[in-house]
Design an enzyme around this catalytic site. Structure first.
Site, PDB file in Angstrom:
ATOM      1  N   GLU A 167       0.792  -1.228   0.000  1.00 42.66           N
ATOM      2  CA  GLU A 167       0.000   0.000   0.000  1.00 42.66           C
ATOM      3  C   GLU A 167       0.823   1.277   0.000  1.00 42.66           C
ATOM      4  O   GLU A 167       0.844   2.030   0.987  1.00 42.66           O
ATOM      5  CB  GLU A 167      -0.969  -0.006   1.194  1.00 42.66           C
ATOM      6  CG  GLU A 167      -1.921  -1.187   1.173  1.00 42.66           C
ATOM      7  CD  GLU A 167      -3.071  -1.069   2.177  1.00 42.66           C
ATOM      8  OE1 GLU A 167      -3.011  -0.183   3.049  1.00 42.66           O
ATOM      9  OE2 GLU A 167      -4.023  -1.849   2.070  1.00 42.66           O
ATOM     10  N   GLU A 352      -5.713  -8.365   0.282  1.00 38.60           N
ATOM     11  CA  GLU A 352      -6.391  -8.027   1.537  1.00 38.60           C
ATOM     12  C   GLU A 352      -7.841  -7.686   1.236  1.00 38.60           C
ATOM     13  O   GLU A 352      -8.138  -6.943   0.290  1.00 38.60           O
ATOM     14  CB  GLU A 352      -5.796  -6.793   2.229  1.00 38.60           C
ATOM     15  CG  GLU A 352      -4.509  -7.049   2.953  1.00 38.60           C
ATOM     16  CD  GLU A 352      -3.965  -5.806   3.644  1.00 38.60           C
ATOM     17  OE1 GLU A 352      -4.766  -4.955   4.097  1.00 38.60           O
ATOM     18  OE2 GLU A 352      -2.738  -5.691   3.731  1.00 38.60           O
TER      19      GLU A 352
HETATM   20  C1  FCB Z   1      -4.728  -2.062   5.276  1.00 39.97           C
HETATM   21  C2  FCB Z   1      -3.391  -2.464   5.844  1.00 39.97           C
HETATM   22  C3  FCB Z   1      -3.473  -3.504   6.929  1.00 39.97           C
HETATM   23  C4  FCB Z   1      -4.674  -3.296   7.817  1.00 39.97           C
HETATM   24  C5  FCB Z   1      -5.927  -3.148   6.992  1.00 39.97           C
HETATM   25  C6  FCB Z   1      -7.185  -2.999   7.798  1.00 39.97           C
HETATM   26  O1  FCB Z   1      -4.655  -0.753   4.822  1.00 39.97           O
HETATM   27  O2  FCB Z   1      -2.537  -2.964   4.846  1.00 39.97           O
HETATM   28  O3  FCB Z   1      -2.256  -3.479   7.640  1.00 39.97           O
HETATM   29  O4  FCB Z   1      -4.453  -2.215   8.631  1.00 39.97           O
HETATM   30  O5  FCB Z   1      -5.802  -2.056   6.143  1.00 39.97           O
END
Ligand code: FCB
Length: 443
Positions: A167, A352
């Site tokens: 990210e 994610e």
């Molecule tokens: C993302 C992050 C992870 C976690 C999630 C909820 O932005 O990569 O570490 O905090 O959000």
């Protein structure tokens, strides 16, 4: 859970994700100080002044955590290596104990039939490098490359896939413009330099790792569906600007070697001199793209404010305890958009996706029906994207464990497994059980 393994193509990978600072316990194993340790030690930055010094003590309990992944019928585990654990000063002498920890962890995954998906940087910048300007310093591309080569010289023979950076929007914008994450700056020039250097670090490290003989290299980008708050030209322009900063800046740099005009219009004057010459190096070929997706936002024009002169508006849909709207269509949109506009047939992974909820243990169990529905909805969106022709190869739920949710401390619970932060007891939630059943091997 309505979805099951059989609904996905043969070989589709299901996993769960974590990151080092959020679970390991930065106080254990002779790790160096990182900027999250010091950011959290400064009043007002993290709720209740919580930090990651103990977290889930994954450093001591990793075997139990890997057993949970195996018993949950997962195929893969997305984890990250802490730069400050491996190189306490960010450069120079490695911490043998730190590298040995990851060495055993990777072996532990293989012993349990889990494919290791490694992320090299999930935000724990060594304090020694933060003091030298961190992501604002051009030298960080070389520091990160040296660190990456060191990690890969030990783990690269056994990992299934490697991401350089998690990210970059959070590394650069959330941390240097919005001031919410370490180092907590709110300065457009700092942000512009970080927006560029984080990509330089990705490009330099990717080139060096490839030259060292490593393959299956990628990057993990986060995306947030941007909608105009109304159909006025001003609000539509606000959404376009935020879409450029959040959703286009990094992918266009990596795949085309350009930055979007709508973002450069504000950042251009603050960019490091001669940035254009770096774009070829930034747009190194990658082998896969990781997509993190959680929600959408509406954007309105904020005429009195300096660029980008937008403000965020919350939408009407049901929300998680993060206040994030549950909007699975956004995931389908980004997967198909990435395939169509940017990466073609390159393998995509949802690296994610998940939700925080107010989970409680009652009679030894956690009933989180809302999370089961969330996962079902987003897995359906992935199936639709595959139907649209996107080459999606896997899905990682965020997160295996409840953990340190950065500035929001321990109260936002994203895990499939509940963690009692007093006793550190792990209790698999109903969502974990439901996924385990859904992912049972095809017979
Ligand atoms: C993302 C992050 C992870 C976690 C999630 C909820 O932005 O990569 O570490 O905090 O959000």
């Amino acid at each position: 859970m309505k979805t099951a393994r059989k609904d996905f193509p043969e070989g589709f990978i299901f996993g769960a994700a974590t990151s080092a600072y959020q679970i390991e316990g930065s106080a254990f194993g002779s790790a160096g100080s990182c900027h999250w340790d010091t950011f959290a030690a400064t009043p007002g930055n993290v709720v209740r002044a919580e930090d990651g010094s103990r977290a889930c003590d994954h450093h001591g309990r990793w075997r139990e955590d890997l057993d949970l992944l195996r018993d949950g019928n997962f195929d893969a585990y997305r984890f990250s290596v802490s730069w400050a654990r491996v190189l306490p000063e960010g450069r120079g002498t490695p911490n043998a104990e730190g590298i040995d920890f990851y060495d055993r962890l990777v072996d532990g995954m293989l012993e349990r039939g889990l494919k290791p998906f490694l992320t090299l940087y999930h935000w724990e910048l060594p304090s020694a490098l933060a003091l030298r300007g961190g992501w604002m310093n051009r030298d960080i591309a070389a520091w990160f490359t040296d660190y990456s080569r060191l990690v890969m010289s030990r783990l690269g023979d056994r990992v299934a896939a490697t991401a350089t950076i998690n990210e970059p929007w959070c590394v650069a914008w959330l941390s240097h413009f919005l001031g919410i994450h370490a180092p907590g700056l709110r300065d457009i020039r700092a942000a512009a330099h970080a927006m560029h250097n984080v990509l330089r670090a990705h490009g330099e490290a990717t080139a060096a790792l490839r030259a060292d003989g490593h393959g299956n290299l990628g990057i993990v980008l986060n995306f947030d569906h941007a909608e105009p708050a109304s159909q006025t030209a001003e609000d539509r322009a606000a959404a376009t600007t935020q879409d450029a900063i959040f959703n286009r800046w990094f992918i266009e740099a990596v795949t085309r070697g350009t930055y979007p005009e709508e973002a450069l219009s504000g950042l251009g004057p603050h960019m490091p001199g001669g940035w254009e010459a770096d774009m070829a190096r930034i747009s190194q070929p990658i082998d896969w793209l990781g997509i993190n997706y959680y929600t959408r936002h509406f954007h309105a024009a904020d005429p009195g404010a300096p660029w980008p002169a937008t403000r965020e508006i919350t939408g009407p849909l049901a929300k998680t305890t993060m206040g994030w709207e549950i909007y699975p269509e956004g995931l389908r949109n980004f997967l198909t958009r990435m395939a169509r506009d940017h990466v073609g047939d390159l393998p995509l992974y949802v690296t994610e996706n998940g939700m925080s909820w107010d989970d409680r243990v009652e009679n030894g169990a956690v009933e989180d029906a809302a999370r089961i529905a969330y996962i079902d909805g987003h897995l359906s969106a992935v199936r639709e994207a595959i139907g649209d022709g996107a080459n999606v190869r896997g899905f990682f739920y965020w997160s295996l464990l409840d953990n340190f949710e950065w500035s929001l401390g321990y109260e936002k619970r994203f895990g499939l497994v509940h963690v009692d932060f007093d006793t550190l007891k792990r209790t698999p939630k109903a969502s974990y059980q439901a996924l385990a059943r859904a992912l049972a091997p095809r017979i």
